[in-house]
Design a protein around this motif. Structure first.
Motif, mmCIF file in Angstrom:
data_model
loop_
_atom_site.group_PDB
_atom_site.id
_atom_site.type_symbol
_atom_site.label_atom_id
_atom_site.label_comp_id
_atom_site.label_asym_id
_atom_site.label_seq_id
_atom_site.Cartn_x
_atom_site.Cartn_y
_atom_site.Cartn_z
ATOM 1 N N ALA A 21 0.831 -1.196 0.000
ATOM 2 C CA ALA A 21 0.000 0.000 0.000
ATOM 3 C C ALA A 21 0.868 1.249 0.000
ATOM 4 O O ALA A 21 1.962 1.263 0.565
ATOM 5 C CB ALA A 21 -0.910 0.001 1.230
ATOM 6 N N LYS A 22 0.361 2.296 -0.640
ATOM 7 C CA LYS A 22 1.005 3.616 -0.677
ATOM 8 C C LYS A 22 -0.015 4.647 -0.229
ATOM 9 O O LYS A 22 -1.224 4.415 -0.291
ATOM 10 C CB LYS A 22 1.481 3.963 -2.095
ATOM 11 N N VAL A 23 0.485 5.814 0.194
ATOM 12 C CA VAL A 23 -0.422 6.860 0.666
ATOM 13 C C VAL A 23 0.074 8.233 0.226
ATOM 14 O O VAL A 23 1.269 8.509 0.250
ATOM 15 C CB VAL A 23 -0.594 6.813 2.206
ATOM 16 N N ALA A 24 -0.882 9.056 -0.160
ATOM 17 C CA ALA A 24 -0.618 10.477 -0.387
ATOM 18 C C ALA A 24 -0.910 11.179 0.938
ATOM 19 O O ALA A 24 -2.070 11.309 1.329
ATOM 20 C CB ALA A 24 -1.521 11.016 -1.496
ATOM 21 N N ILE A 82 -7.579 8.293 7.237
ATOM 22 C CA ILE A 82 -7.582 7.984 5.805
ATOM 23 C C ILE A 82 -8.907 8.439 5.217
ATOM 24 O O ILE A 82 -9.974 8.042 5.668
ATOM 25 C CB ILE A 82 -7.350 6.475 5.562
ATOM 26 N N THR A 83 -8.818 9.304 4.200
ATOM 27 C CA THR A 83 -10.022 9.886 3.616
ATOM 28 C C THR A 83 -10.359 9.344 2.237
ATOM 29 O O THR A 83 -11.428 9.624 1.707
ATOM 30 C CB THR A 83 -9.868 11.421 3.505
ATOM 31 N N TRP A 84 -9.445 8.589 1.641
ATOM 32 C CA TRP A 84 -9.666 8.059 0.288
ATOM 33 C C TRP A 84 -8.909 6.760 0.143
ATOM 34 O O TRP A 84 -7.809 6.612 0.688
ATOM 35 C CB TRP A 84 -9.192 9.081 -0.744
ATOM 36 N N ARG A 85 -9.489 5.808 -0.581
ATOM 37 C CA ARG A 85 -8.857 4.500 -0.790
ATOM 38 C C ARG A 85 -9.326 3.921 -2.108
ATOM 39 O O ARG A 85 -10.470 4.090 -2.497
ATOM 40 C CB ARG A 85 -9.181 3.559 0.362
ATOM 41 N N ARG A 86 -8.390 3.240 -2.768
ATOM 42 C CA ARG A 86 -8.724 2.540 -4.009
ATOM 43 C C ARG A 86 -7.664 1.472 -4.248
ATOM 44 O O ARG A 86 -6.487 1.680 -3.964
ATOM 45 C CB ARG A 86 -8.750 3.509 -5.186
ATOM 46 N N SER A 87 -8.109 0.345 -4.798
ATOM 47 C CA SER A 87 -7.150 -0.703 -5.148
ATOM 48 C C SER A 87 -6.807 -0.612 -6.626
ATOM 49 O O SER A 87 -7.624 -0.165 -7.445
ATOM 50 C CB SER A 87 -7.708 -2.094 -4.814
ATOM 51 N N TYR A 88 -5.587 -1.030 -6.934
ATOM 52 C CA TYR A 88 -5.045 -1.027 -8.291
ATOM 53 C C TYR A 88 -4.262 -2.321 -8.485
ATOM 54 O O TYR A 88 -3.876 -2.962 -7.514
ATOM 55 C CB TYR A 88 -4.068 0.152 -8.479
ATOM 56 N N LEU A 97 -3.348 -7.194 -5.888
ATOM 57 C CA LEU A 97 -3.707 -5.789 -5.810
ATOM 58 C C LEU A 97 -2.690 -5.038 -4.970
ATOM 59 O O LEU A 97 -1.947 -5.626 -4.190
ATOM 60 C CB LEU A 97 -5.082 -5.621 -5.164
ATOM 61 N N ALA A 98 -2.693 -3.727 -5.113
ATOM 62 C CA ALA A 98 -1.988 -2.813 -4.216
ATOM 63 C C ALA A 98 -2.991 -1.708 -3.889
ATOM 64 O O ALA A 98 -3.817 -1.344 -4.728
ATOM 65 C CB ALA A 98 -0.751 -2.233 -4.880
ATOM 66 N N TRP A 99 -2.917 -1.197 -2.693
ATOM 67 C CA TRP A 99 -3.862 -0.163 -2.262
ATOM 68 C C TRP A 99 -3.202 1.198 -2.288
ATOM 69 O O TRP A 99 -2.010 1.334 -1.999
ATOM 70 C CB TRP A 99 -4.380 -0.479 -0.857
ATOM 71 N N PHE A 100 -4.004 2.204 -2.632
ATOM 72 C CA PHE A 100 -3.550 3.593 -2.603
ATOM 73 C C PHE A 100 -4.525 4.365 -1.728
ATOM 74 O O PHE A 100 -5.744 4.269 -1.911
ATOM 75 C CB PHE A 100 -3.517 4.186 -4.011
ATOM 76 N N ASP A 142 -0.284 8.640 -11.606
ATOM 77 C CA ASP A 142 -1.652 8.359 -12.073
ATOM 78 C C ASP A 142 -2.603 8.167 -10.907
ATOM 79 O O ASP A 142 -3.740 8.642 -10.937
ATOM 80 C CB ASP A 142 -1.674 7.115 -12.956
ATOM 81 N N ARG A 143 -2.162 7.477 -9.874
ATOM 82 C CA ARG A 143 -3.018 7.221 -8.719
ATOM 83 C C ARG A 143 -3.301 8.504 -7.946
ATOM 84 O O ARG A 143 -4.436 8.733 -7.501
ATOM 85 C CB ARG A 143 -2.398 6.138 -7.837
ATOM 86 N N LEU A 144 -2.295 9.349 -7.823
ATOM 87 C CA LEU A 144 -2.513 10.643 -7.190
ATOM 88 C C LEU A 144 -3.488 11.472 -8.018
ATOM 89 O O LEU A 144 -4.381 12.123 -7.479
ATOM 90 C CB LEU A 144 -1.189 11.395 -7.011
ATOM 91 N N ARG A 145 -3.343 11.431 -9.317
ATOM 92 C CA ARG A 145 -4.244 12.157 -10.214
ATOM 93 C C ARG A 145 -5.688 11.677 -10.010
ATOM 94 O O ARG A 145 -6.614 12.486 -9.943
ATOM 95 C CB ARG A 145 -3.792 11.958 -11.664
ATOM 96 N N ASP A 146 -5.887 10.359 -9.896
ATOM 97 C CA ASP A 146 -7.231 9.826 -9.629
ATOM 98 C C ASP A 146 -7.798 10.413 -8.345
ATOM 99 O O ASP A 146 -8.959 10.826 -8.295
ATOM 100 C CB ASP A 146 -7.191 8.301 -9.503
#
Length: 160
Positions: A21-24, A82-88, A97-100, A142-146
């Motif tokens: 997992a990664k986080v902004a 954590i205010t936002w989550r999505r798997s990729y 999967l990896a989570w962002f 790309d994930r940050l852009r999403d």
């Protein structure tokens, strides 16, 4: 029960295997970034990266990213931050999967960052600047852009 044990008890969000997992971590329009070590034995040596890393044991995605933030930057955050989550699709493990995630932090937390032993150095960078870096992981851009699009900041998230 200690914090690590409580985190490991968390369930996997969707029951599917994941690699990490990664986080902004954002403070206003800035985000925590770091320069990866420049070792040929690691993936993406020398590139700009976001906090996070690989899963340990059976930990859940949120537990994984919170542990990594604590290990890499010395910040102890609760999952409620954590205010936002999505798997990729995972960048390192095909078929997994990896989570962002995204989580806001305060100026006081930025000032309290204690950089760990992985990576060369860290800095706060505007999201817009991170998105156009030629030496950042493009998938994380790309994930940050999403994420920014969901915040209504699509205009601040130009595509290359």
């Amino acid at each position: 029960m200690d914090l690590r044990a409580r985190r490991r008890q968390s369930w996997n969000m969707d029951g599917k295997p994941f690699s990490g997992a990664k986080v902004a971590l954002t403070c206003g329009d800035r985000l925590v970034v770091y320069r990866r070590d420049d070792k040929p034995t690691i993936p993406w040596p020398g590139l700009w990266d976001l906090p996070g890393g690989g899963r340990e044991g059976a930990e859940a995605p949120e537990a994984c990213v919170l542990r990594e933030v604590e290990e890499e930057f010395g910040l102890v955050l609760r999952a409620a931050r954590i205010t936002w989550r999505r798997s990729y699709p995972s960048l390192t493990e095909p078929g997994q999967l990896a989570w962002f995630f995204a989580a806001p932090i305060t100026e006081a937390e930025v000032a309290a960052i204690s950089f760990g032993e992985e990576g060369q150095y860290w800095t706060m960078m505007s999201c817009a600047d991170f998105l156009v870096l030629p030496d950042a992981l493009p998938q994380l851009q790309d994930r940050l852009r999403d994420y920014l699009k969901t915040r209504g900041e699509a205009e601040a998230a130009p595509s290359p």
